[in-house]
Design a protein around this motif. Structure first.
Motif, PDB file in Angstrom:
ATOM      1  N   UNK A   1       0.871  -1.174   0.000  1.00  0.00           N
ATOM      2  CA  UNK A   1       0.000   0.000   0.000  1.00  0.00           C
ATOM      3  C   UNK A   1       0.904   1.218   0.000  1.00  0.00           C
ATOM      4  N   UNK A   2       0.859   1.969  -1.103  1.00  0.00           N
ATOM      5  CA  UNK A   2       1.792   3.086  -1.315  1.00  0.00           C
ATOM      6  C   UNK A   2       1.044   4.410  -1.218  1.00  0.00           C
ATOM      7  N   UNK A   3       1.584   5.351  -0.433  1.00  0.00           N
ATOM      8  CA  UNK A   3       1.099   6.724  -0.503  1.00  0.00           C
ATOM      9  C   UNK A   3       2.282   7.666  -0.388  1.00  0.00           C
ATOM     10  N   UNK A   4       2.017   8.958  -0.223  1.00  0.00           N
ATOM     11  CA  UNK A   4       3.095   9.948  -0.257  1.00  0.00           C
ATOM     12  C   UNK A   4       3.986   9.899   0.971  1.00  0.00           C
ATOM     13  N   UNK A   5       3.524   9.297   2.058  1.00  0.00           N
ATOM     14  CA  UNK A   5       4.275   9.308   3.309  1.00  0.00           C
ATOM     15  C   UNK A   5       4.950   7.995   3.651  1.00  0.00           C
ATOM     16  N   UNK A   6       4.453   6.881   3.101  1.00  0.00           N
ATOM     17  CA  UNK A   6       5.014   5.587   3.499  1.00  0.00           C
ATOM     18  C   UNK A   6       4.595   4.510   2.513  1.00  0.00           C
ATOM     19  N   UNK A   7       5.316   3.380   2.578  1.00  0.00           N
ATOM     20  CA  UNK A   7       4.880   2.151   1.924  1.00  0.00           C
ATOM     21  C   UNK A   7       4.645   1.129   3.027  1.00  0.00           C
ATOM     22  N   UNK A   8       3.452   0.566   3.045  1.00  0.00           N
ATOM     23  CA  UNK A   8       3.128  -0.483   4.004  1.00  0.00           C
ATOM     24  C   UNK A   8       3.090  -1.809   3.239  1.00  0.00           C
ATOM     25  N   UNK A   9       3.857  -2.794   3.689  1.00  0.00           N
ATOM     26  CA  UNK A   9       3.943  -4.081   3.007  1.00  0.00           C
ATOM     27  C   UNK A   9       3.615  -5.209   3.969  1.00  0.00           C
ATOM     28  N   UNK A  10       3.075  -6.297   3.428  1.00  0.00           N
ATOM     29  CA  UNK A  10       2.775  -7.474   4.244  1.00  0.00           C
ATOM     30  C   UNK A  10       2.892  -8.718   3.381  1.00  0.00           C
TER      31      UNK A  10
ATOM     32  N   UNK B   1       5.132  -8.226   8.241  1.00  0.00           N
ATOM     33  CA  UNK B   1       4.753  -6.893   7.786  1.00  0.00           C
ATOM     34  C   UNK B   1       5.922  -5.940   7.959  1.00  0.00           C
ATOM     35  N   UNK B   2       5.858  -4.834   7.235  1.00  0.00           N
ATOM     36  CA  UNK B   2       6.951  -3.864   7.255  1.00  0.00           C
ATOM     37  C   UNK B   2       6.397  -2.515   6.825  1.00  0.00           C
ATOM     38  N   UNK B   3       6.863  -1.463   7.481  1.00  0.00           N
ATOM     39  CA  UNK B   3       6.445  -0.106   7.123  1.00  0.00           C
ATOM     40  C   UNK B   3       7.675   0.720   6.805  1.00  0.00           C
ATOM     41  N   UNK B   4       7.702   1.278   5.605  1.00  0.00           N
ATOM     42  CA  UNK B   4       8.837   2.085   5.157  1.00  0.00           C
ATOM     43  C   UNK B   4       8.400   3.542   5.020  1.00  0.00           C
ATOM     44  N   UNK B   5       8.861   4.422   5.917  1.00  0.00           N
ATOM     45  CA  UNK B   5       8.549   5.851   5.743  1.00  0.00           C
ATOM     46  C   UNK B   5       9.228   6.385   4.482  1.00  0.00           C
ATOM     47  N   UNK B   6       8.498   7.194   3.693  1.00  0.00           N
ATOM     48  CA  UNK B   6       9.056   7.690   2.432  1.00  0.00           C
ATOM     49  C   UNK B   6       8.909   9.198   2.222  1.00  0.00           C
ATOM     50  N   UNK B   7       8.666  10.014   3.241  1.00  0.00           N
ATOM     51  CA  UNK B   7       8.509  11.449   2.975  1.00  0.00           C
ATOM     52  C   UNK B   7       9.807  12.062   2.485  1.00  0.00           C
TER      53      UNK B   7
END
Length: 408
Positions: free
Chosen positions: A91-100, A111-117
């Motif tokens: 699940x990709x948006x402007x602030x992060x990618x959430x993966x599972x 699961x993993x959360x990657x901040x992308x701002x």
């Protein structure tokens, strides 16, 4: 069910159909005995035994224990082998990618959360690979152990050009070579879909739209969008832009031109998170700190609570906030239902869902006055990460068709 190879009615095809029926029953029930599988499928005991032996030899089912506490001998129990396949969703948006990562039974195992701002524009492939690897590692797997990945993003990839459209606010995702670069970096089938479409998949499979073949899901978070399900299938449009209703011109807002450059439109201005905050300020309600959608959700949650608890007199600012938000939602929905006449409308996304039953009931009432079709409105039922859940459900559906096809 996947299309079976061979001639319909041949023993091979019939065995494969029985195998798939048994596997689907095991997915639904978790564990079953041979006798129970036979009763549910209508197969004789010898045939059910042969079926289970065949599936066990193929690594698709496991013997997981025996029944206890019943008269007579204990019966062997069987379940789907969770290690038969694994899939990933993003699940990709402007602030992060959430993966599972989920196993073939649908259980999330990592699961993993990657901040992308503020990441540099050219790093989309790097971000996706990092998120996939993070979720796989959390599941105790490697990248090559994944059978399929489904990625959800705002907007949609144009099938004729491969470029992401309707999401100019997502940096680094607009290169015409992006999909080829992702395919080269990840050694498994990749699929892409609009994030709202994937949230609708989750609602259709396990949520409020289960059992419905014609529905609209209105999503309200960072942006306003819709998913259209017609005849049981998502309608994506010629360029993938079906459901980009945030750009819809509506009464009550200035006409927005050059909407692709503005990345905004009338319905978004009337009912999106920015409209909630603007209305709250006009009514003298203090706007909380945080991102726009988080602040809007907090305000509507407080307004709903005040109405349910009787903490505010009729006509108070929170009641007025809910009323204006309901009208804004209903104005845009009136155009949608007049065109599509859906059986059901699912209200989803943190902003609208935070208004709860008070906001839902007000939208239903307003819509009844603005449109001739009067579909039932319900709140979304998938509470935890609906976009990510939909990505996993979509990946699992295709993977099960492939892995469970024993006719090959």
């Amino acid at each position: 069910m996947a299309r079976m190879a061979g001639t319909p009615g041949t023993p091979r095809v019939l065995r494969a159909m029985n195998d798939r029926a048994a596997l689907d029953l095991l997915l639904e029930h978790g564990t079953l005995s041979r006798t129970r599988i036979g009763k549910l499928t209508g197969l004789s005991k010898p045939t059910a035994s042969q079926l289970l032996a065949r599936l066990e030899a193929a690594g698709l089912v496991l013997a997981t224990g025996t029944t206890a506490g019943r008269p007579g001998p204990n019966a062997q129990l069987y379940s789907v082998n969770p290690a038969a396949a694994h899939v990933a969703g993003l699940d990709v948006n402007t602030e992060r990618i959430r993966a599972a990562v989920a196993d073939i039974t649908g259980r999330t195992v990592g699961s993993f959360r990657l901040p992308t701002p503020h990441r540099r524009a050219g790093s989309a492939v790097e971000q996706v690979v990092q998120a996939v690897d993070g979720a796989a590692k959390a599941a105790g797997l490697g990248r090559t152990d994944l059978h399929r990945i489904v990625i959800g993003t705002p907007g949609a990839f144009d099938p004729s050009t491969g470029r992401l459209r309707y999401a100019s606010h997502l940096p680094g995702w607009h290169s015409p070579a992006l999909l080829d670069e992702l395919a080269a970096a990840l050694p498994m089938p990749l699929e892409y879909d609009n994030d709202v479409n994937l949230a609708a998949v989750a609602e259709q499979r396990i949520g409020a739209a289960r059992g419905h073949d014609d529905f609209v899901m209105l999503w309200n978070e960072e942006g306003l969008g819709a998913a259209l399900v017609i005849g049981g299938r998502l309608h994506r449009g010629w360029t993938g832009g079906a459901g980009e209703v945030g750009f819809l011109p509506v009464p009550g807002t200035p006409l927005v031109r050059n909407v692709t450059k503005a990345n905004n439109g009338g319905f978004q201005e009337l009912a999106g998170c920015n409209a909630v905050l603007r209305t709250a300020r006009e009514l003298g309600i203090e706007v909380p700190q945080g991102s726009l959608p988080d602040a809007a959700a907090t305000l509507l949650r407080a307004a709903a609570a005040a109405q349910q608890d009787g903490a505010e007199p009729d006509g108070g600012p929170y009641a007025e906030l809910l009323a204006r938000c309901a009208t804004g939602h209903a104005v845009g929905l009136a155009s949608i239902v007049s065109l599509l006449d859906p059986e059901l409308i699912v209200l989803a996304g943190d902003v609208t869902v935070s208004g709860g039953e008070p906001l839902r009931a007000l939208i239903q009432s307003e819509l009844a006055e603005l449109a001739v079709p009067r579909p039932r409105l319900v709140l979304g039922a998938v509470e935890m990460h609906p976009v990510l859940t939909g990505a996993l459900e979509s990946a699992l559906a295709t993977t099960r068709d492939e892995v469970f096809d024993t006719s090959r």
